[in-house]
Design an enzyme around this catalytic site. Structure first.
Site, PDB file in Angstrom:
ATOM      1  N   HIS A 458      14.012  21.699  25.309  1.00  0.00           N
ATOM      2  CA  HIS A 458      13.092  20.715  25.868  1.00  0.00           C
ATOM      3  C   HIS A 458      13.234  19.379  25.153  1.00  0.00           C
ATOM      4  O   HIS A 458      13.142  18.315  25.748  1.00  0.00           O
ATOM      5  CB  HIS A 458      11.641  21.190  25.695  1.00  0.00           C
ATOM      6  CG  HIS A 458      11.226  22.168  26.744  1.00  0.00           C
ATOM      7  ND1 HIS A 458      10.346  23.182  26.518  1.00  0.00           N
ATOM      8  CD2 HIS A 458      11.599  22.279  28.041  1.00  0.00           C
ATOM      9  CE1 HIS A 458      10.176  23.871  27.633  1.00  0.00           C
ATOM     10  NE2 HIS A 458      10.928  23.345  28.563  1.00  0.00           N
ATOM     11  N   GLU A 695      28.259  30.575  44.473  1.00  0.00           N
ATOM     12  CA  GLU A 695      27.999  30.656  43.032  1.00  0.00           C
ATOM     13  C   GLU A 695      28.745  31.794  42.362  1.00  0.00           C
ATOM     14  O   GLU A 695      28.782  31.887  41.143  1.00  0.00           O
ATOM     15  CB  GLU A 695      26.491  30.869  42.789  1.00  0.00           C
ATOM     16  CG  GLU A 695      25.661  29.703  43.246  1.00  0.00           C
ATOM     17  CD  GLU A 695      24.185  29.881  42.918  1.00  0.00           C
ATOM     18  OE1 GLU A 695      23.719  29.268  41.963  1.00  0.00           O
ATOM     19  OE2 GLU A 695      23.528  30.645  43.651  1.00  0.00           O
ATOM     20  N   ASP A 719      26.530  28.283  37.992  1.00  0.00           N
ATOM     21  CA  ASP A 719      26.732  29.724  38.041  1.00  0.00           C
ATOM     22  C   ASP A 719      28.182  30.079  38.339  1.00  0.00           C
ATOM     23  O   ASP A 719      28.714  31.040  37.800  1.00  0.00           O
ATOM     24  CB  ASP A 719      25.811  30.358  39.083  1.00  0.00           C
ATOM     25  CG  ASP A 719      24.440  30.623  38.485  1.00  0.00           C
ATOM     26  OD1 ASP A 719      24.392  31.137  37.356  1.00  0.00           O
ATOM     27  OD2 ASP A 719      23.427  30.307  39.128  1.00  0.00           O
ATOM     28  N   CYS A 766      26.036  21.121  44.074  1.00  0.00           N
ATOM     29  CA  CYS A 766      24.758  20.763  43.438  1.00  0.00           C
ATOM     30  C   CYS A 766      24.686  21.228  41.986  1.00  0.00           C
ATOM     31  O   CYS A 766      23.634  21.132  41.359  1.00  0.00           O
ATOM     32  CB  CYS A 766      23.585  21.309  44.247  1.00  0.00           C
ATOM     33  SG  CYS A 766      23.630  23.092  44.421  1.00  0.00           S
TER      34      CYS A 766
HETATM   35  C1  PEP Z   1      24.179  26.253  40.022  1.00  0.00           C
HETATM   36  O1  PEP Z   1      24.272  27.439  39.702  1.00  0.00           O
HETATM   37  O2  PEP Z   1      25.106  25.424  39.889  1.00  0.00           O
HETATM   38  C2  PEP Z   1      22.922  25.743  40.594  1.00  0.00           C
HETATM   39  C3  PEP Z   1      22.829  24.518  41.060  1.00  0.00           C
HETATM   40  O3  PEP Z   1      21.848  26.582  40.533  1.00  0.00           O
HETATM   41  P1  PEP Z   1      20.963  26.816  39.205  1.00  0.00           P
HETATM   42  O4  PEP Z   1      21.469  25.895  38.158  1.00  0.00           O
HETATM   43  O5  PEP Z   1      19.572  26.577  39.600  1.00  0.00           O
HETATM   44  O6  PEP Z   1      21.268  28.257  38.930  1.00  0.00           O
HETATM   45 MG    MG Z   2      22.737  28.825  40.345  1.00  0.00          MG
END
Ligand code: PEP
Ligand code: MG
Length: 833
Positions: A458, A695, A719, A766
């Site tokens: 954090h 992922e 992931d 993302c």
């Molecule tokens: C990812 O795995 O890249 C993703 C965007 O999901 P999170 O980071 O929420 O697992």
């Molecule tokens: Mg993810």
């Protein structure tokens, strides 16, 4: 005499202290280290490393002789091989009541210390000589003893009946750690085994004897025994010795000082800095401010139980009120999402267990401050040792809020404050709590340096939000810094430069101005699309979770939301949000976006995101367990209200898309789509785009098969990297191995894009690498349509994409796909060369 002085070059008379007296072992070790510092043989921080070593393994050699030395990983603090000697005629307690009378502190690199150990251990077999050394008033006697012993004729070495040779392949030779494992083996076997190195021979049960062999990497050792099963026994002995090789090689590699690749600023003086992990980017110049640990020991001052209980209750009440004020303040200054940290902290104060264990201790007759502190420490320790990084991180929060209550009970225990902080302070601390960080005034604070902590804490997140350059996990070396000393913080590379030269400061200031100008230009153009020089447009979206974050994201240049992590609605609440609550959130989000697209990711619970109020069973491997879509398909009580909430919100306008996480099979897609369609029909809601996250490698490899079943893909590189590289994304030790720019991950992206293209489907990214300017270029070159990132990253990414042609980015991506390593890929980044 010339030969003697040559042999003792490793030890000078200045490094010998006679007739010393110490009350404890720590001060003796530090005094021995100081002699080595005065000799220029080690850096001052090596003393702390010696103390750390003593905690891991006692350096008692035997017969009142001790050999303190530092940790292997701190060998970079050793400038040259040397020893210092301290004679303590009255002895100093070392272990189990045994007293050390001769302290030989060792500073050595690689094999160097084997030679030193050999000299020292020889002394052990000369009790008369040793005794003289314990009391002699003549430094040259100590020098001579080491030399004369070295010249002593080797004893005749004769092997026993059965022999076996083995070439020692430990990079650091046969030193104490592996030798003690050998001793353990020999003792367990109950048989006599001798080990010979040239003319030196030792019984394998004798640690000192083994060290005396002076075994160096490459030496041929001869094991021998008279045991009946001699062949078999020696076979096992060699196997045991060989098994240690790997860990020895690893330790040696770790110890190797790997020069860090530095991008951007380099001090013209060539000065090296203190390395940490980059936690918040930025370059700054300032003055060191050491934050003292604060509370320290809490005294046990028993009082009247009824009065103490009232003091605790009042302190808890006052803390809660103050926490509310902090939430308001942080919301205003930093933002609601960061203030949520403190909201969550305040809930820890309602923990009945915590309060009742403090009361229990008070009822046993302890003082209120002591009891509260003890209850907090016990609870925090329990959290810290749980096999769950999220819970472990809560330990920091618990200590943080526990400290606030403690300060309310007795102001004496208020933490070191920032009140005396001057302009341009670079704060150096063991670690910082989130409240320390949130309290900082970014106008005054130019940098944050912590000895411990991690880049995903954090504290690091807050530092990034506040725009303060920060480095964490820099180790005890940071305490070489002195209050008021000038310094440069390079948050990009994770380096602290102490006492820079005038030239260094001027160069840093020039670079700071240049960076600020660049940033200003980027920010000014953030609303423009990411149009490459050859006219191709890449969609740029934001990763945000709540309606109150929309305005900021749009202002930063987002053209939509590429990832709304809905699990945060669950994580930030103490109960499961129902359909109505979720509906309102999605509706507000869509209306704030005013027609811009919103990709709503269905709940991605599991892995690192554990929600206590869902009462899910504990798994041994949560990242490989029931997470994401797997959980949704098993818990329709979670999935159905969420889909109903999304479709209900869609009926009121806007452009919501639905995305399912952690998909690994066509069957999952079909089942989820069937259910979504039933709900849509039931609500007479509009048809929405339905996509999946890529992922796991299975999904990337099967992209061409999955594509016809969905409207879009969004690649979750966080992931995808973890599963492709088989590296736990939470493991700080493996952070360097989990680079999303590894060619293996890039090839997964390429495979996904080409699978999608065949079916004419849209692909976004993302994961975190989408917000890395160089990563964004590679992903664009690989053909992705959209990049979704933290709002603050948008301006820089857009600027970087606008400066290139798609054709060039394609070439670059193709080069990256052919690279052997992530480092090679990163070296293609022209901006950093
Ligand atoms: C990812 O795995 O890249 C993703 C965007 O999901 P999170 O980071 O929420 O697992
Ligand atoms: Mg993810």
């Amino acid at each position: 005499m010339a030969a003697a002085s040559e042999k003792t070059a490793i030890l000078s008379e200045n490094a010998i202290l006679l007739n010393a007296d110490f009350s404890d072992k720590e001060s003796a070790i530090l005094a021995a280290a100081q002699l080595l510092v005065d000799e220029g043989a080690i850096e001052p921080a090596y003393g702390k490393s010696m103390l750390a070593r003593e905690k891991v393994a006692n350096t008692w050699l035997g017969s009142g002789v001790v050999i303190p030395h530092g940790m292997v990983e701190d060998r970079n603090l050793v400038n040259r091989d040397a020893i210092s000697v301290i004679q303590v005629p009255n002895g100093v307690d070392w272990q189990n009541g045994e007293k050390a009378k001769l302290i030989f502190a060792i500073a050595a690199n690689s094999d160097g210390h084997i030679e030193i150990l050999k000299r020292l251990t020889r002394l052990l077999s000369h009790p008369d000589a040793l005794q003289k050394l314990e009391t002699t008033g003549d430094k040259s006697a100590i020098m001579a003893a080491l030399v004369e012993n070295d010249d002593a004729p080797e004893s005749e070495a004769a092997d026993l009946q059965v022999t076996k040779e083995w070439v020692l392949d430990y990079p650091s030779g046969l030193h104490a750690r592996p030798a003690s494992i050998w001793v353990e083996f020999a003792k367990k076997s109950g048989q006599k085994i001798l080990v010979r190195n040239g003319n030196s021979q030792a019984d394998m049960t004798s640690l000192a004897g083994l060290l005396q062999l002076g075994g160096k990497n490459g030496d041929t050792l001869v094991f021998s025994t008279d045991a009946e099963n001699g062949e078999e026994l020696l076979g096992e002995a060699v196997l045991m010795a060989r098994k240690i090789t790997l860990s020895e090689k690893e330790a040696a590699e770790k110890a190797e000082v790997k020069p860090k690749k530095i991008y951007g600023f380099r001090p013209p003086s060539g000065k090296t800095g203190i390395d940490g992990l980059s936690a918040s980017p930025g370059l700054s110049v300032g003055t060191i401010f050491i934050l003292e640990n604060g509370a320290g020991e809490v005294e046990d001052k028993p009082g009247k139980l009824s009065e103490d209980a009232a003091r605790l209750e009042n302190a808890l009440g006052r803390t809660k009120d103050k926490m509310k004020a902090i939430v308001d303040d942080v919301t205003r200054r930093i933002g609601a999402s960061d203030a949520a940290i403190f909201k969550a902290q305040a809930t820890l104060l309602d923990d009945d267990n915590l309060i009742s264990s403090a009361c229990h201790l008070m009822a046993e007759g302890h003082g209120v401050a002591w009891s509260w502190n003890k209850a907090v420490e016990e609870a925090a320790n329990a959290l810290q040792h749980m096999d769950n990084p999220l819970l472990a991180a809560r330990a920091v929060d618990l200590r943080d809020v526990g400290g606030r209550v403690l300060a309310e009970i007795d102001p004496l225990y208020a933490k070191g404050s920032f009140e005396n902080i001057g302009e341009g302070a670079i704060i150096v601390a063991e670690d910082l709590t989130p409240s320390d960080t949130a309290n900082l005034n970014p106008e005054k604070v130019h940098g944050l340096i912590t000895a411990s902590g991690g880049p995903t804490s954090h504290t690091a997140i807050l530092a990034r939000t506040l725009g303060i350059p920060a480095l964490v996990a820099a180790g005890n070396k940071v305490f070489e810094a002195k209050n008021g000393e000038s310094a440069i913080v390079d948050g990009y590379n994770g380096i602290l430069y102490l006492s820079p030269t005038k030239e260094d400061v001027e160069a840093a200031q020039k670079q700071i101005v240049k960076l600020a100008e660049e940033r200003e230009k980027e920010v000014a153009e953030r609303a423009k699309p990411a149009k490459t020089t050859d006219g191709h447009i890449i969609d740029i979206a934001a990763n945000i979770n709540r309606p109150d974050q929309v305005a900021f994201a749009l202002d930063e240049g987002a053209e939509g939301v590429g990832l709304m992590r809905t699990e945060f609605l669950f994580l930030e609440s103490t109960e499961t949000p129902d359909e109505e609550t979720q509906y309102k959130v999605y509706r507000d989000m869509l209306s704030a976006l005013g027609g811009k697209s919103l990709i709503i990711r269905a709940l991605d619970i599991g892995g690192d995101k554990q929600v206590a109020h869902l009462d899910l069973p504990k798994e041994d491997n949560p990242f490989l367990g029931v997470r994401g879509a797997r959980l949704l398909l098993r818990r329709k009580d979670l999935l159905v209200p969420q889909l109903r909430a999304i479709y209900r919100a869609a009926k009121e306008g806007g452009d919501p898309w639905i995305m399912f996480p952690m998909i690994m099979s066509v069957n999952e897609i079909k089942e989820l789509k069937t259910l979504a369609e039933e709900i849509r029909k039931d609500l007479a809601a509009p048809v929405l785009k339905i996509g999946i996250m890529i992922e796991v490698p299975a999904a990337a490899i099967m992209a061409d098969i999955f594509a016809p079943h969905v409207d879009f893909f969004s690649i979750g590189t966080n992931d995808l990297t973890q599963y492709t590289m088989a590296v736990d994304r939470q493991n700080p030790d493996l952070a360097a191995e989990a680079d999303s720019l590894d060619p293996a991950v890039l090839r997964m992206v390429e495979r996904t894009v080409s699978g999608a293209e065949k079916a004419g489907k849209w692909v976004g990214v993302c994961g975190g690498i989408a917000g890395d300017p160089f990563g964004a270029m590679l992903l664009s070159g690989l053909g992705v349509n959209e990049l979704s990132m933290t709002p603050r990253d948008i301006a820089t990414v857009k600027a970087r994409l606008r400066a290139k042609s798609l054709a060039d980015m394609r070439k670059l991506a193709n080069k990256a796909l052919q690279c052997e390593t992530a480092e090679e890929v990163r070296a293609l980044d022209e901006a950093k060369s």
